[in-house]
Design a protein around this motif. Structure first.
Motif, short mmCIF file in Angstrom:
data_model
loop_
_atom_site.label_atom_id
_atom_site.label_comp_id
_atom_site.label_asym_id
_atom_site.label_seq_id
_atom_site.Cartn_x
_atom_site.Cartn_y
_atom_site.Cartn_z
N ARG A 159 0.83 -1.21 0.00
CA ARG A 159 0.00 0.00 0.00
C ARG A 159 0.87 1.26 0.00
N ASP A 160 1.91 1.24 0.83
CA ASP A 160 2.82 2.39 0.88
C ASP A 160 3.51 2.59 -0.47
N THR A 161 3.90 1.48 -1.10
CA THR A 161 4.55 1.56 -2.40
C THR A 161 3.59 2.12 -3.45
N ASP A 162 2.36 1.62 -3.44
CA ASP A 162 1.36 2.11 -4.39
C ASP A 162 1.07 3.59 -4.17
N ASP A 163 1.05 4.02 -2.91
CA ASP A 163 0.82 5.43 -2.61
C ASP A 163 1.95 6.30 -3.16
N LEU A 164 3.19 5.79 -3.03
CA LEU A 164 4.34 6.54 -3.55
C LEU A 164 4.26 6.67 -5.06
N VAL A 165 3.95 5.57 -5.74
CA VAL A 165 3.82 5.60 -7.20
C VAL A 165 2.71 6.55 -7.62
N ALA A 166 1.58 6.49 -6.91
CA ALA A 166 0.45 7.36 -7.24
C ALA A 166 0.82 8.83 -7.07
N ALA A 167 1.61 9.13 -6.03
CA ALA A 167 2.04 10.51 -5.80
C ALA A 167 2.95 10.99 -6.92
N TRP A 168 3.83 10.10 -7.41
CA TRP A 168 4.68 10.45 -8.55
C TRP A 168 3.84 10.74 -9.79
N VAL A 169 2.88 9.87 -10.05
CA VAL A 169 2.03 10.03 -11.25
C VAL A 169 1.25 11.34 -11.17
N ALA A 170 0.71 11.64 -10.00
CA ALA A 170 -0.06 12.87 -9.83
C ALA A 170 0.81 14.10 -10.06
N ALA A 171 2.03 14.07 -9.54
CA ALA A 171 2.94 15.21 -9.70
C ALA A 171 3.32 15.40 -11.16
N ALA A 172 3.53 14.31 -11.86
CA ALA A 172 3.88 14.39 -13.28
C ALA A 172 2.71 14.97 -14.08
N LYS A 173 1.52 14.51 -13.79
CA LYS A 173 0.33 14.98 -14.52
C LYS A 173 0.03 16.44 -14.19
N ALA A 174 0.43 16.88 -13.00
CA ALA A 174 0.19 18.27 -12.61
C ALA A 174 1.19 19.22 -13.25
N GLY A 175 2.18 18.66 -13.93
CA GLY A 175 3.15 19.50 -14.62
C GLY A 175 4.27 20.01 -13.74
N ASP A 176 4.50 19.37 -12.59
CA ASP A 176 5.60 19.80 -11.72
C ASP A 176 6.94 19.66 -12.42
N SER A 177 7.87 20.52 -12.06
CA SER A 177 9.24 20.40 -12.56
C SER A 177 9.98 19.35 -11.72
N PRO A 178 10.84 18.55 -12.34
CA PRO A 178 11.60 17.55 -11.57
C PRO A 178 12.43 18.17 -10.44
N ALA A 179 12.80 19.46 -10.62
CA ALA A 179 13.61 20.12 -9.60
C ALA A 179 12.77 20.86 -8.57
N SER A 180 11.45 20.82 -8.71
CA SER A 180 10.58 21.54 -7.77
C SER A 180 10.68 20.93 -6.38
N GLU A 181 10.28 21.73 -5.39
CA GLU A 181 10.36 21.25 -4.02
C GLU A 181 9.48 20.03 -3.80
N HIS A 182 8.31 20.02 -4.46
CA HIS A 182 7.41 18.88 -4.32
C HIS A 182 8.04 17.62 -4.90
N ALA A 183 8.62 17.74 -6.10
CA ALA A 183 9.24 16.58 -6.74
C ALA A 183 10.43 16.09 -5.91
N GLN A 184 11.19 17.02 -5.35
CA GLN A 184 12.34 16.63 -4.56
C GLN A 184 11.93 16.00 -3.23
N SER A 185 10.78 16.41 -2.70
CA SER A 185 10.29 15.75 -1.49
C SER A 185 9.86 14.32 -1.80
#
Length: 252
Positions: A159-185
């Motif tokens: 579940r924790d792994t799936d949550d992490l993957v889902a958070a990555w997918v959401a950030a990518a779809k939101a257009g975050d920059s890889p260097a953004s604070e959210h992406a780095q967190s």
């Protein structure tokens, strides 16, 4: 101290006939034979018998055992080798016990469609890659760690792994920059996730190899279709790769 053939046979769980056969083929010669023809065995002979019986239990035939014993120069070294073999066998049995216990636990909890995933090793699908990149030790330790978890613990981990993957997918779809604070967190969270897996460089605190591992995993997300699919598409996988590489370069 010496033992008669009857005493030794009783203690070793074999028959006197077996010991006489070992003598006949030159595998275990008595320490001495009394005037009455009775065979006697000292501690050295008993140690040799122990090794013979160990090898027999490992499935070796008498000719092969004789060859092994004939080539040995140091009895103690031979015993150390057998201890190592027995420890490996013990580890294999313990893994089987954990697997069967896990199956029982799964059945008691009620089977589910993804039970095959639960019963597999932590990284069985990537065994060759893990071994080639980080060695046999990393693969075996992480798999032992996984099989040592209860069914509920494995579910929680997934579940924790799936949550992490889902958070990555959401950030990518939101257009975050890889260097953004959210992406780095998220990258920091990903590295912490890796550090919980025994056998990995991140778990062992090896900074240089940890950076190498994070970069290698980041590249696999794009290069390997199995990983790319986890992040929906190539763009999502590339986002995760770039964020992890940035984190490894600037914060590790």
């Amino acid at each position: 101290m010496e033992w008669t053939i009857q005493e030794l046979a009783a203690r070793a769980g074999v028959t006197s006939r077996t010991l006489r056969h070992y003598d006949h083929v030159g595998l275990l010669v008595p320490s001495r034979v009394g005037e009455n023809g009775h065979r006697h065995y000292d501690a050295v002979a008993v140690a040799r018998l122990q090794r013979i019986l160990l090898m027999r239990r490992l499935g070796m035939g008498l000719p092969a055992i004789a060859e092994v014993l004939a080539e040995e120069v140091d009895t103690c070294e031979g015993l150390r080798a057998h201890i190592a073999e027995l420890e490996e066998e013990r580890d294999r049995v313990e893994r089987r016990i954990r697997s069967v216990r896990h199956t029982l636990e799964a059945l008691q909890a009620g089977a589910e469609p993804r039970m095959d995933v639960m019963l597999s090793g932590f990284n069985d699908l990537y065994k060759d890659e893990v071994i080639s990149r980080w060695g046999e030790h990393a693969f075996q330790v992480s798999n032992d760690w996984w099989h040592g978890k209860s069914l509920d613990q494995q579910r929680a981990w997934k579940r924790d792994t799936d949550d992490l993957v889902a958070a990555w997918v959401a950030a990518a779809k939101a257009g975050d920059s890889p260097a953004s604070e959210h992406a780095q967190s998220l990258a920091a969270r990903h590295v912490r996730w890796l550090s919980q897996i025994p056998g990995t460089p991140t778990a062992e605190g090896d900074r240089e190899r940890s950076i190498e591992m994070v970069n290698g995993i980041a590249d696999m997300f794009v290069d390997d279709p199995r990983f790319t699919a986890m992040y929906d598409d190539e763009a999502g996988a590339a986002f995760v790769r770039d964020a992890l590489r940035t984190y490894a370069r600037t914060r590790m």
